[in-house]
Design an enzyme around this catalytic site. Structure first.
Site, PDB file in Angstrom:
ATOM      1  N   TYR A 163       0.845  -1.199   0.000  1.00 47.23           N
ATOM      2  CA  TYR A 163       0.000   0.000   0.000  1.00 47.23           C
ATOM      3  C   TYR A 163       0.882   1.253   0.000  1.00 47.23           C
ATOM      4  O   TYR A 163       0.666   2.174  -0.786  1.00 47.23           O
ATOM      5  CB  TYR A 163      -0.914  -0.016   1.221  1.00 47.23           C
ATOM      6  CG  TYR A 163      -1.840   1.158   1.322  1.00 47.23           C
ATOM      7  CD1 TYR A 163      -3.075   1.152   0.690  1.00 47.23           C
ATOM      8  CD2 TYR A 163      -1.481   2.294   2.049  1.00 47.23           C
ATOM      9  CE1 TYR A 163      -3.934   2.240   0.779  1.00 47.23           C
ATOM     10  CE2 TYR A 163      -2.326   3.382   2.142  1.00 47.23           C
ATOM     11  CZ  TYR A 163      -3.548   3.344   1.506  1.00 47.23           C
ATOM     12  OH  TYR A 163      -4.390   4.425   1.587  1.00 47.23           O
ATOM     13  N   HIS A 171       1.520   4.171  -3.065  1.00 43.76           N
ATOM     14  CA  HIS A 171       1.319   5.605  -2.863  1.00 43.76           C
ATOM     15  C   HIS A 171       2.609   6.399  -3.059  1.00 43.76           C
ATOM     16  O   HIS A 171       2.565   7.544  -3.507  1.00 43.76           O
ATOM     17  CB  HIS A 171       0.697   5.870  -1.486  1.00 43.76           C
ATOM     18  CG  HIS A 171      -0.779   5.638  -1.492  1.00 43.76           C
ATOM     19  ND1 HIS A 171      -1.327   4.378  -1.366  1.00 43.76           N
ATOM     20  CD2 HIS A 171      -1.809   6.493  -1.642  1.00 43.76           C
ATOM     21  CE1 HIS A 171      -2.646   4.482  -1.436  1.00 43.76           C
ATOM     22  NE2 HIS A 171      -2.974   5.743  -1.605  1.00 43.76           N
ATOM     23  N   TYR A 182      -3.593  16.268   1.218  1.00 46.91           N
ATOM     24  CA  TYR A 182      -4.126  14.913   1.330  1.00 46.91           C
ATOM     25  C   TYR A 182      -3.130  14.087   2.140  1.00 46.91           C
ATOM     26  O   TYR A 182      -1.968  13.968   1.779  1.00 46.91           O
ATOM     27  CB  TYR A 182      -4.313  14.313  -0.055  1.00 46.91           C
ATOM     28  CG  TYR A 182      -5.259  13.134  -0.142  1.00 46.91           C
ATOM     29  CD1 TYR A 182      -5.508  12.312   0.947  1.00 46.91           C
ATOM     30  CD2 TYR A 182      -5.900  12.844  -1.324  1.00 46.91           C
ATOM     31  CE1 TYR A 182      -6.368  11.242   0.853  1.00 46.91           C
ATOM     32  CE2 TYR A 182      -6.768  11.777  -1.434  1.00 46.91           C
ATOM     33  CZ  TYR A 182      -6.995  10.978  -0.344  1.00 46.91           C
ATOM     34  OH  TYR A 182      -7.852   9.914  -0.440  1.00 46.91           O
ATOM     35  N   TRP A 230      -7.466   3.476 -10.454  1.00 44.30           N
ATOM     36  CA  TRP A 230      -6.750   3.461  -9.169  1.00 44.30           C
ATOM     37  C   TRP A 230      -7.464   2.548  -8.178  1.00 44.30           C
ATOM     38  O   TRP A 230      -6.841   1.748  -7.486  1.00 44.30           O
ATOM     39  CB  TRP A 230      -6.624   4.875  -8.613  1.00 44.30           C
ATOM     40  CG  TRP A 230      -5.847   4.930  -7.330  1.00 44.30           C
ATOM     41  CD1 TRP A 230      -6.355   4.976  -6.066  1.00 44.30           C
ATOM     42  CD2 TRP A 230      -4.430   4.912  -7.176  1.00 44.30           C
ATOM     43  NE1 TRP A 230      -5.332   4.999  -5.136  1.00 44.30           N
ATOM     44  CE2 TRP A 230      -4.143   4.960  -5.804  1.00 44.30           C
ATOM     45  CE3 TRP A 230      -3.364   4.860  -8.076  1.00 44.30           C
ATOM     46  CZ2 TRP A 230      -2.849   4.958  -5.294  1.00 44.30           C
ATOM     47  CZ3 TRP A 230      -2.077   4.864  -7.572  1.00 44.30           C
ATOM     48  CH2 TRP A 230      -1.826   4.910  -6.200  1.00 44.30           C
TER      49      TRP A 230
END
Length: 105
Positions: free
Chosen positions: A18, A22, A41, A76
């Site tokens: 993960y 990113h 974000y 995504w």
């Protein structure tokens, strides 16, 4: 500036992947986020729980519509489904927004 927060779960053993994904976020995804007015974000992790937060300079509704109607976001989400689970709000087509119960500016 409106704020948006969401939560999701990592699948077992998927944290490193993960994070890697990113760290290598697609340029077209960052372009979509910028065009949607999404800034600052940030995603946190505790165990298998994910908590995301962003500021929506054009408003949360605008950001939700920009994401929900984007083929980049669809790709995504498909790319991420083997490492995480997120419930999607059928009304907005994006993550459920957490209810804000406290704010200190």
């Amino acid at each position: 500036m409106e704020r948006f927060a969401w939560k999701a779960k990592l699948l077992p053993g998927a944290k490193a992947e993960y994070i890697r994904r990113h760290n290598e976020i697609w340029p077209e995804m960052t372009e979509l986020l910028n065009n949607a007015g999404i800034h600052n974000y940030t995603i946190w992790c505790m165990g298998d729980e994910l908590f995301g937060y962003y500021e929506a300079e054009k408003g949360v509704d605008f950001a939700a519509k920009a994401q929900a109607g984007s083929p980049v976001v669809d790709r995504w989400n498909e790319y991420m489904k083997d490492v995480m689970r997120m419930e999607i709000d059928p009304q907005t087509g994006t993550a459920y927004q957490l209810e804000q119960v406290f704010f200190h500016p």
